[in-house]
Design a protein around this motif. Structure first.
Motif, short mmCIF file in Angstrom:
data_model
loop_
_atom_site.label_atom_id
_atom_site.label_comp_id
_atom_site.label_asym_id
_atom_site.label_seq_id
_atom_site.Cartn_x
_atom_site.Cartn_y
_atom_site.Cartn_z
N ALA B 92 0.83 -1.21 0.00
CA ALA B 92 0.00 0.00 0.00
C ALA B 92 0.87 1.26 0.00
O ALA B 92 0.63 2.19 -0.76
CB ALA B 92 -0.92 -0.01 1.21
N GLN B 93 1.88 1.28 0.86
CA GLN B 93 2.71 2.48 0.99
C GLN B 93 3.39 2.82 -0.34
O GLN B 93 3.39 3.96 -0.79
CB GLN B 93 3.76 2.25 2.09
N ASN B 96 0.92 4.16 -2.78
CA ASN B 96 0.54 5.54 -2.45
C ASN B 96 1.59 6.53 -2.93
O ASN B 96 1.29 7.61 -3.43
CB ASN B 96 0.33 5.69 -0.95
N PHE B 99 1.38 6.79 -6.91
CA PHE B 99 0.34 7.61 -7.56
C PHE B 99 0.49 9.08 -7.20
O PHE B 99 0.11 9.96 -7.98
CB PHE B 99 -1.08 7.06 -7.31
N ASP B 163 3.40 10.85 -0.08
CA ASP B 163 2.46 9.74 -0.21
C ASP B 163 1.02 10.16 0.10
O ASP B 163 0.20 9.32 0.40
CB ASP B 163 2.88 8.59 0.70
N ALA B 164 0.73 11.45 0.02
CA ALA B 164 -0.62 11.90 0.40
C ALA B 164 -1.45 12.27 -0.83
O ALA B 164 -2.43 12.99 -0.71
CB ALA B 164 -0.54 13.08 1.37
N TYR B 169 -4.10 16.51 0.45
CA TYR B 169 -5.09 17.04 1.37
C TYR B 169 -4.60 16.93 2.82
O TYR B 169 -4.12 15.89 3.25
CB TYR B 169 -6.40 16.27 1.24
N PHE B 170 -4.79 18.01 3.54
CA PHE B 170 -4.60 17.95 4.98
C PHE B 170 -5.90 17.43 5.58
O PHE B 170 -6.95 17.59 4.96
CB PHE B 170 -4.29 19.37 5.50
N PRO B 171 -5.88 16.84 6.76
CA PRO B 171 -4.77 16.58 7.66
C PRO B 171 -3.92 15.36 7.28
O PRO B 171 -2.93 15.12 7.95
CB PRO B 171 -5.45 16.35 9.01
N LEU B 172 -4.30 14.65 6.22
CA LEU B 172 -3.51 13.47 5.83
C LEU B 172 -2.06 13.88 5.55
O LEU B 172 -1.13 13.14 5.86
CB LEU B 172 -4.13 12.82 4.59
N PHE B 177 -0.13 12.37 10.20
CA PHE B 177 -0.40 11.21 9.36
C PHE B 177 0.64 10.99 8.27
O PHE B 177 0.63 9.98 7.61
CB PHE B 177 -1.80 11.31 8.76
N ARG B 477 -10.91 5.42 -6.59
CA ARG B 477 -9.55 5.66 -7.05
C ARG B 477 -8.59 5.51 -5.88
O ARG B 477 -9.00 5.53 -4.72
CB ARG B 477 -9.44 7.07 -7.65
N ARG B 478 -7.32 5.37 -6.18
CA ARG B 478 -6.25 5.35 -5.19
C ARG B 478 -6.28 4.13 -4.28
O ARG B 478 -5.64 4.11 -3.24
CB ARG B 478 -6.26 6.64 -4.35
N MET B 479 -7.07 3.11 -4.64
CA MET B 479 -7.03 1.85 -3.88
C MET B 479 -5.88 1.03 -4.42
O MET B 479 -5.80 0.81 -5.62
CB MET B 479 -8.32 1.06 -4.09
#
Lengths: 307, 649
Positions: B92-93, B96, B99, B163-164, B169-172, B177, B477-479
């Motif tokens: 996953a990491q 992330n 993309f 990797d966000a 987007y915050f807070p990610l 995070f 998306r992003r899965m």
């Protein structure tokens, strides 16, 4: 030339598949909101197909008719400035299409943002759906129970989901009941849904929220009000109470299976105060407990209270 | 110890170690090669210190192509991972990070420099100017972009990639995070290259407003110049928003401010708003120059003037205004309510009208024309139907209530690739093929070019059209993976095959360049396409001063008129030409910026302070520098003109 036909063929295949025998999730609505959205989508696909076909037709005609190999060596293309009539048509027809779609779009906005059609008179079932990395917690304040990663709902009853997040922005989405809405850490958002028939549906977080995002899903089961009441009764008899310690443990990043508790976390871990887009009666209920930032929340309230 | 730990890759994998080795070897090979062939001096004199808009354009072009392949590798890895359900190819990491960097690299470090390449190379030629208004600032713009791109690219071997998501987007994307330095790289690398873009914006606007050849009124400017002007007006309008947003994000991450946190009065959605206030106009910054290139190409290869010039200009201006009024359609689902969604829904759909006008004008330009199916024309013809599909799905997405179902799904991914690839990427490849003979003095091979076009188009359709379906079937998306039960497997496999075909097409472009360097004829003259605008009126290769005599303009297509109607392009007498001197300052300044950025990413404050002083020292030195440029004598001009294919005097 081949490309044009290939694209055309692919496009029609898509349209056929979209409307075809085995419906895609979004085209298999089980509630009034999802149905409205599916209808909007089909309507726009229909109108847009006409636009695409017109453009394709003109393009193919032009390419066939005016290719250099079909013309005499000494053909000099004419100098053509814009023609006001042609341009008026090129502006006018799209304006009419856009105006019509805008009309539908605005109408739908108000429909999906209020209690589902046919359920306006009912007292909705309020469910607090909050996400944490990477789980969903569903609190039923009236029933005083809480579940993790699964959601039981009664059919034929208005549902009002109060969404918020214990971390990154997530998006609560049960496509067969209706479109998604964000869950954020500093405010509550409201999503109005209803299920017309019993069944099991896929629900998930649709907004990227980090490492465990792909598995951040939940099951939704819709059942008759009677079955739902029986389930609530059973939970109350069998499930353990949700303690603050237990809840904090649940919040830790990771994945959990499905869990059931009596009591909700709302008492000891209240949701954010700023309520975004709830029905009026309730927004006053949301208390401002005299925090220093209450001024700000009040300001925001007045900003949004008019819809 | 803790200090050094931050430089390590947080999630190492054999692939990353392999790329470290490859990067190391490449750097050694480049240094060794330059030393062996004694090219250090050449590199410094002719490229690193150049202020010539054509050379800067070429450097943008090379960077863009390199970044295209970097972003392309990310894309292939993503499609490979998703080709089968429950795939274990990437974790996953890693997915992330890929993309995220794919998005950033493709938009900021591929598409932007690609359009800047054409703006730089073509616009001064098209308006009959000797260079841009501020040649040295232009060099600074390029080197800022380049250093930003390099800083971003080293993230995956030093410290870890962001990797966000490219939207971050915050807070990610906040410290809580996103603990690694990845998002610091994002904030600072984009900041540095964004400054470069802003300067380009100012430079291009000034150039177009002040340096047009005599007779070229605003309504006689070629369409690509118009599109460049409008795009750069958008740049100076919205890039400051990005600058501020990135500065706030940087402060949140490094100085514990609370602009975008979800507590202490912070507002996470503020980032989303600021990002898209820049981000949506950004896509028009990319697409408008692409439209400009298509306009030039379609007109040239239909042997006809552009239909509806005035409405083309008007629609671009309207698009540029509307583009700043639609940002909230990126988060209809934020819960801002029906009224606000309705506003943004209507403004978004309204953009379809001027865009539709442009499509019809291109069709009517071909009407009664004499259409030659060259490679650039093929891209332009392929663009029209594919972009129309991308456009109408955009109208579908603009219906905000329905967007609750499309949002964050593969449907959206399909839509924006459906606009950006046929819209921007096709335009860049069309422009590359079209302007290649102007830039290098020989044509790209036609046969390989046509193969590339067909493979790219077919690959594109296979790669992205299935996503419309899986999106409507509930694939978010992003899965990084999905289970077999979802039934997404078959369509994702088709996408992977399509992506593979696109990869072959891109490899063919490289082969085409190699093949054409070896085998293409060199004596093609300066007007190989029978074109219509001023950039084709100079010699090939273009002398550093562009035009020996400033051209006189009478219409939108002065070069065509000079060929067909006996318009006299160069009525004046030859005179000595004033040109700017080369300077090492831009490169040095921006190298210090690189150090500044790197030390900022890792919060190495002494180095930040030192490099800040260095940056200001460069600025002060520049202020006291007396550089009045130089003159090229008449004899020298005559000699150059003879050498570059006959005097155009």
């Amino acid at each position: 030339m081949k490309l044009k036909w290939a694209v055309l063929a692919v496009f029609f295949t898509i349209v056929t598949v979209l409307t075809g025998c085995e419906p895609l999730t979004v085209f298999d609505p089980k509630g009034p909101q999802a149905e409205r959205q599916a209808n909007d989508i089909l309507l726009s696909i229909g109108i847009m197909s006409v636009v695409v076909i017109v453009v394709f037709a003109i393009l193919i005609y032009v390419l066939v008719k005016f290719r250099a190999s079909k013309q005499s060596e000494d053909y000099e293309p004419p100098h053509m400035e814009g023609n006001p009539w042609v341009e008026a048509i090129c502006v006018g027809i799209p304006v009419i299409i856009v105006a019509y779609l805008s009309f539908v779009s605005v109408q739908s906005n108000y429909i999906v943002e209020s209690a589902p059609k046919g359920y306006e008179e009912q007292e909705p079932l309020v469910v607090y759906a909050s996400s944490s990395n990477w789980k969903w917690h569903f609190s039923y304040p009236e029933e005083n129970i809480e579940t993790v990663n699964y959601l039981y709902i009664p059919t034929d009853r208005a549902l009002e989901f109060k969404l918020y997040s214990n971390g990154p922005i997530t998006s609560f989405w049960v496509p067969q009941l209706g479109g998604q809405k964000y869950a954020m850490a500093d405010m509550i958002t409201t999503l109005h849904l209803a299920a017309d028939e019993p069944g099991e549906f896929m629900g998930r977080n649709a907004n990227f929220s980090g490492k465990g995002f792909a598995e951040n899903a939940f099951n939704v089961t819709a059942m008759s009000q009677k079955d739902f009441d029986d389930w609530v009764k059973e939970v109350k008899e069998t499930a353990d109470p949700l303690s603050e310690e237990k809840y904090n443990e649940l919040l830790k990043p990771g994945h959990l299976g499905q869990m059931t508790f009596t009591g909700t976390h709302l008492e000891f871990a209240p949701p954010p105060e700023h309520d975004h887009g709830s029905s009026d009666s309730e927004s006053t209920e949301e208390t401002h407990e005299g925090h220093s930032d209450s001024h700000e929340s009040e300001e925001n309230h007045s900003d949004h209270s008019n819809h | 110890m803790e200090f050094f730990e931050r430089f390590a890759i947080p999630h190492p994998s054999p692939a990353i170690y392999a790329s470290m080795v490859v990067i190391g070897l490449t750097v050694i090979a480049i240094i060794a090669g330059l030393t062996y062939f004694k090219k250090w001096g050449y590199l410094w004199r002719e490229w690193l210190t150049t202020v010539d808009h054509k050379r800067i354009g070429l450097m943008y072009l090379i960077s863009a192509l390199l970044m295209l392949f970097r972003g392309g590798v990310d894309a292939i890895m993503m499609r490979a991972q998703l080709a089968t359900p429950d795939s274990k190819l990437l974790d996953a990491q890693h997915y992330n990070e890929i993309f995220t960097t794919h998005g950033v690299v493709m938009i900021i470090f591929m598409a932007m420099p690609f359009i800047f390449a054409f703006m730089n190379y073509i616009v001064p030629l098209q308006i009959g100017a000797r260079d841009v208004a501020f040649p040295r600032l232009n060099a600074i713009s390029f080197w800022l972009f380049f250093m930003g791109a390099m800083l971003f690219n080293i993230s995956f071997v030093i410290g870890g990639s962001p990797d966000a998501g490219w939207t971050s987007y915050f807070p990610l994307a906040g410290n809580e995070f996103s603990e690694s330095v990845g998002t610091n790289y994002y904030m600072i690398a984009i900041q540095i290259s964004g400054l470069g873009s802003l300067m380009t914006g100012i430079n291009m606007i000034t150039t177009i407003m002040k340096m047009r050849a005599p007779g070229m009124t605003m309504m006689k400017m070629p369409m690509f110049t118009w599109s460049t002007l409008v795009a750069n007006l958008i740049i100076v309008t919205v890039f400051p928003v990005l600058t501020v947003a990135l500065a706030m994000g940087t402060m949140d991450r490094l100085f514990a401010t609370n602009f975008f946190t979800s507590s202490n009065g912070g507002m996470d959605m503020l980032w989303a708003n600021l990002f898209w206030v820049w981000g949506h106009p950004e896509v028009y910054i990319l697409i408008l120059p692409a439209f400009g290139i298509y306009s030039e190409i379609i007109s040239t290869f239909s042997s006809k003037n552009l239909y509806g010039y005035k409405s083309m200009v008007a629609s671009m201006v309207i698009i540029s205004v509307l583009s700043c009024l639609v940002w909230a359609h990126h988060f209809f689902t934020m819960g801002q309510g029906a009224a606000s969604n309705s506003f943004f829904s209507i403004t978004t759909m309204a953009i379809a009208v001027p865009t539709g006008v442009k499509i019809f004008n291109w069709l009517f330009t071909m009407w009664k024309g004499k259409i030659r199916f060259t490679v650039p024309m093929l891209y332009s013809i392929g663009f029209i139907p594919l972009f129309t599909i991308g456009g109408v799905t955009g109208v579908m997405l603009a219906m905000s209530a329905a967007d609750y179902q499309y949002h964050n799904t593969m449907f959206l991914v399909a839509h924006f690739h459906n606009t950006i690839i046929p819209g921007v990427v096709f335009a860049m490849l069309a422009g590359l093929t079209y302007y290649w003979p102007k830039m290098f003095g020989f044509m790209l091979n036609e046969r390989i070019g046509k193969w590339t076009f067909w493979l790219l188009s077919i690959g594109f359709v296979l790669a992205f059209f299935p996503m419309y379906i899986t999106g409507l079937d509930g694939q978010a998306r992003r899965m990084y993976t999905y289970s077999e039960a979802t039934g997404f497997g078959a369509l994702n496999m088709i996408s992977f095959v399509g992506a593979g075909i696109m990869a072959i097409a891109f490899a063919l472009i490289v082969y085409n360049v190699y093949y054409s360097i070896r085998y293409s004829p060199r004596n093609i003259g300066s007007d190989p396409w029978d074109a219509r605008t001023l950039e084709w009126a100079t010699n090939t290769p273009v002398p550093e001063y562009n035009f020996a005599i400033t051209p006189q303009v009478n219409s939108i297509q002065p070069f065509w008129d000079s060929k067909k109607k006996g318009h006299v392009l160069f009525p004046a007498k030859l005179d000595k030409i004033h040109m700017p001197n080369n300077s090492g300052m831009p490169f040095i300044l921006c190298s210090i910026f690189f150090v500044w950025g790197f030390s900022f990413v890792f919060a190495i404050w002494p180095l930040v302070i030192l490099s800040t002083i260095g940056i200001f020292a460069c600025l002060v030195l520049r202020s006291f520098e007396k550089d009045h440029g130089r003159y090229i004598s008449i004899e020298e001009i005559k000699e150059t003109e003879e050498k570059t294919g006959g005097a155009k005097l």
